[in-house]
Write a protein that holds these residues in place. Sequence first.
Motif, short mmCIF file in Angstrom:
data_model
loop_
_atom_site.label_atom_id
_atom_site.label_comp_id
_atom_site.label_asym_id
_atom_site.label_seq_id
_atom_site.Cartn_x
_atom_site.Cartn_y
_atom_site.Cartn_z
N GLN A 19 0.81 -1.29 0.19
CA GLN A 19 0.07 -0.01 0.13
C GLN A 19 0.81 1.19 -0.06
N TYR A 34 7.05 7.19 12.86
CA TYR A 34 5.60 7.35 13.32
C TYR A 34 5.66 8.32 14.66
N TYR A 45 8.94 -8.07 12.91
CA TYR A 45 7.41 -8.30 12.66
C TYR A 45 6.86 -8.63 14.10
N THR A 66 7.63 -0.07 11.82
CA THR A 66 6.47 -1.12 11.94
C THR A 66 5.45 0.01 12.25
N ALA A 67 4.21 -0.18 11.69
CA ALA A 67 2.84 0.39 11.82
C ALA A 67 2.41 0.14 13.32
N ASP A 98 2.55 -3.97 11.10
CA ASP A 98 2.98 -4.25 9.79
C ASP A 98 3.99 -3.40 9.29
N VAL A 126 6.45 -1.34 7.36
CA VAL A 126 6.38 -0.18 6.29
C VAL A 126 7.91 0.20 6.27
N LYS A 155 5.82 2.55 2.03
CA LYS A 155 5.14 1.43 1.38
C LYS A 155 4.87 0.28 2.57
N ARG A 156 3.69 -0.01 2.82
CA ARG A 156 2.92 -0.72 3.89
C ARG A 156 2.69 -2.09 3.28
N VAL A 180 0.91 -5.38 3.54
CA VAL A 180 -0.45 -5.65 4.03
C VAL A 180 -0.75 -7.11 3.62
#
Length: 901
Positions: free
Chosen positions: A50, A66, A331, A386-387, A391, A393, A403-404, A406
């Motif tokens: 994504q 983030y 992850y 990581t989101a 996820d 990223v 770019k994530r 998913v």
Amino acid sequence: MCSLGNRLFARLVAIVASTVLVVGLTAIGVWDGSRALAEEPHLPPGFSLQELPSGQSPGNLTDFAYLPDGSVLSTGKTGTVAWVSTDGRSRTLRSLAVESQQDMGLVGLAVAADYESSRHIYLARSVPVGGGAYDLTLSRWEVTGADEPEGLTGETELLRLPGEANVHGITGIVSDDDGTIWVSVGDVASYTETDRLALRAQKPHALQGKILHLTADGQGAASNPFYDPESPGSARSKIFASGFRSPFRLSLDPRTGLPVLGEVGWNRWEEINVVQPGRDYGWPCWEGNERTPGYRDLPECEDAPNTAPLVTFRHGKGVDNANSVTGGVVYTGSAYPEQYRGAYFFGDYTHKKLWTLRYDHRGRLTQEPQSPPLGTHVGRPVKFATAANGDIVFADIESGKLKRLVYAAGNQAPVARIGVDTDPETRTVTFDGSGSFDFDGDGLSYTWDFGDGSSAEGERVEHTYGEEAEQFTATLTVTDPAGAQGSAEVTVVPGNHTPVLRAQQRDDHTYAVGEPVSVSVLATDDEDGMVDVRWQATVVHCPEQETCHAHPTETGEGMRFSVPFTDHPDSHMELTATATDSAGVSATHTYEALPREHRLRLSSNVPAAVEITSEGDDDTSAGTGGTAMVTAGATVGITAQRIAADGVSVFSHWDDGEPERARTITMPDEDATVSAVYATPVEQRYDAEPELRQVLGPPTGPVVIDGGMYYREHARGRLYWSARTGTHEVHGPIAEKYVELGGHERFGPPTTDQTVTPDGRGRFNHFLGTPYSRTASVYWTPETGAHAIWGEIRKRWAAMDWERGRLGYPTTDERRAPDGVGRYNHFTKGGSVYWTPRTGAHAVHGPIRTRWAELGWERSYLGYPVTSEYSVTGGRRSDFQGGSLVWRAADGSVVDRVATS
């Protein structure tokens, strides 16, 4: 190879996945749909990428992080700090002054663990200090703004290093939950040569080439292995681990808190390392699990330690190769399938790959990186995070997007991409959707909304706009067979003419390193007249055939632009001028500057490993006669092994007098040969022994290599070496006789120096022989002169105790008998040794020899002796082919005893 700052992608195409400003493809170049399809990402079923905005332009995005509310901060190489809200709005918080050449610029970002209360972030950048120089800094900043970030203020500098090279600077920052920060620092040393600055990576007093663990105010963390409570600000107190070249991006293992990083290699190996406290990871003496050509022979590397990497990748183009690894993250989510939970995700910038691996809590590999990789053609990752849900990223510097990765079981939505080409004379725009793709590999249908009430179907369509408006927003919607859709928008100005660029440049497109590359353009536009021009210089690095990536460097504005030609190996330069009119339509002109290359030949006076050790020259061990193409003016690292291939010749110097084995040269503007000079065993012995120099006199020629043998002519003799014999001299009359009879080609090298015989009267040398001749000797006395004896005759003489026996010294060389069948030597004590293939070698001496001579030697009826003289009752006897001669002790007579039939 290359790391972050080098890694910027410059040659963009007019293809979009979200709304963009006014773009006309005639300004950029027609999109090649087949190329787009070839570059679409490949991921396992259920996975897709994504694309999210970063607030940075393509080629500029270097890092991101983030904030607690899920919004994003990002950095751009040219100095911009941007914020992107959770709904996609973005703003620039500040533009910082940076020096953005090569790896340098604004390259690192971390958000403090206590951001919600402190509003602190950390930035790493290259700060100009005047005259093109810069320092590398790590600073803490405060984010301003109440509800949303508005700007940056209050810089507090925590770390400053001199910018002694334009690569491998501060490569990563991580904020730990305890308020400390982890920092990776490269060696800040040249990638084009063996640079002794890189040795700082091994030194406890230097911060270069280290992983640092710091407090929030820049002091050493008390838990560091070398922490000194009396000096918390010292280098030793700050160092957690050492021996790194370009530790590009680190994260912390969620189980142990240890740093995990990617180490970008030089010529051969990329690494992933789980970093243990106090360990030395080998650079520059080691790369991967091998000693590094160019550095391995430096005295500092003789006993250098190395901690084995978690995993290594060999440079190359294969599916399992990597050329510029980017460290990733573990992850921690639960949305991915079970086999990916707890896996470490990382990438390769050059080849656009994505991998996973696993390791245990002790840092031991438990699952190899998958083959083929998890993902290919994913973009150029330069930072992983990581989101909120775990996820993965990553920042794709190529597209300027986040770019994530998913995962959703079942059908994946397709991705729409648009290319356009405008003909302003007819107001006709060609729309191309062939760059669109589906992660499941499904076929797509294409629906176009041209923004003026019209629509069409098809992968590639044309539409002519009316005169009612100047600007339209067109939308492409792509649909897969399951009904999933993706869309993209592009803004077009159908009636606007593209600016025209007229360039002035020299016809010769080749340049030496540092030579000015100068281009001028005149930009005009039908609507706007003269148009401003913006320049971008890009280094295009092609370390392998058909594998290139771009490194944007200097920028400029105006009609004229000039930059020095790059010193990057395996590279050329592109100077791109972009003119943009008031409607936002752009035109570009790119001038390609090529390296002016010449052939560099590496040689040595004896066979030896002589290597080019610059980046990009993997496995360029030249030995004698090796060559490479090198750009004029380039600094080239070369190294000669200390011991030559013969195991005994020792490096002395280069042919220009330079004594260091590992050195650099500047490539001249012509073909060149550089030769390593080794001191052979003959030279080593000659130089070490004054008495020998007196005996032989000065050399009269160079050392000659003949097969596996070395020799040198001197005024009064020769000095020889071979692996079997060692080093020995031959001189005077013996040397003259040896050379007269064929020298080493006939008798091989000497196995002794010239030696005094036991009786003190004579001198001799023994010789090894050759595959075609037996061992030999040359004996000399003042009375006899020098004579050679060899083969079976020599063996018989030796059995009779050499010159101490009944024969004495040879008075002749071995000679052929008159009948042409046999051979013989005469000796001082009245004896001879005769040999034929049928009879062998036998000695005849005394009265028997005298009688045999009176009868005519071997030409008589007796022929050749078949025995040496031996004792019988009342005398001595020799047997011959035709009979026997017996000497009677009673009266001294010699009689023919028996004539054989």
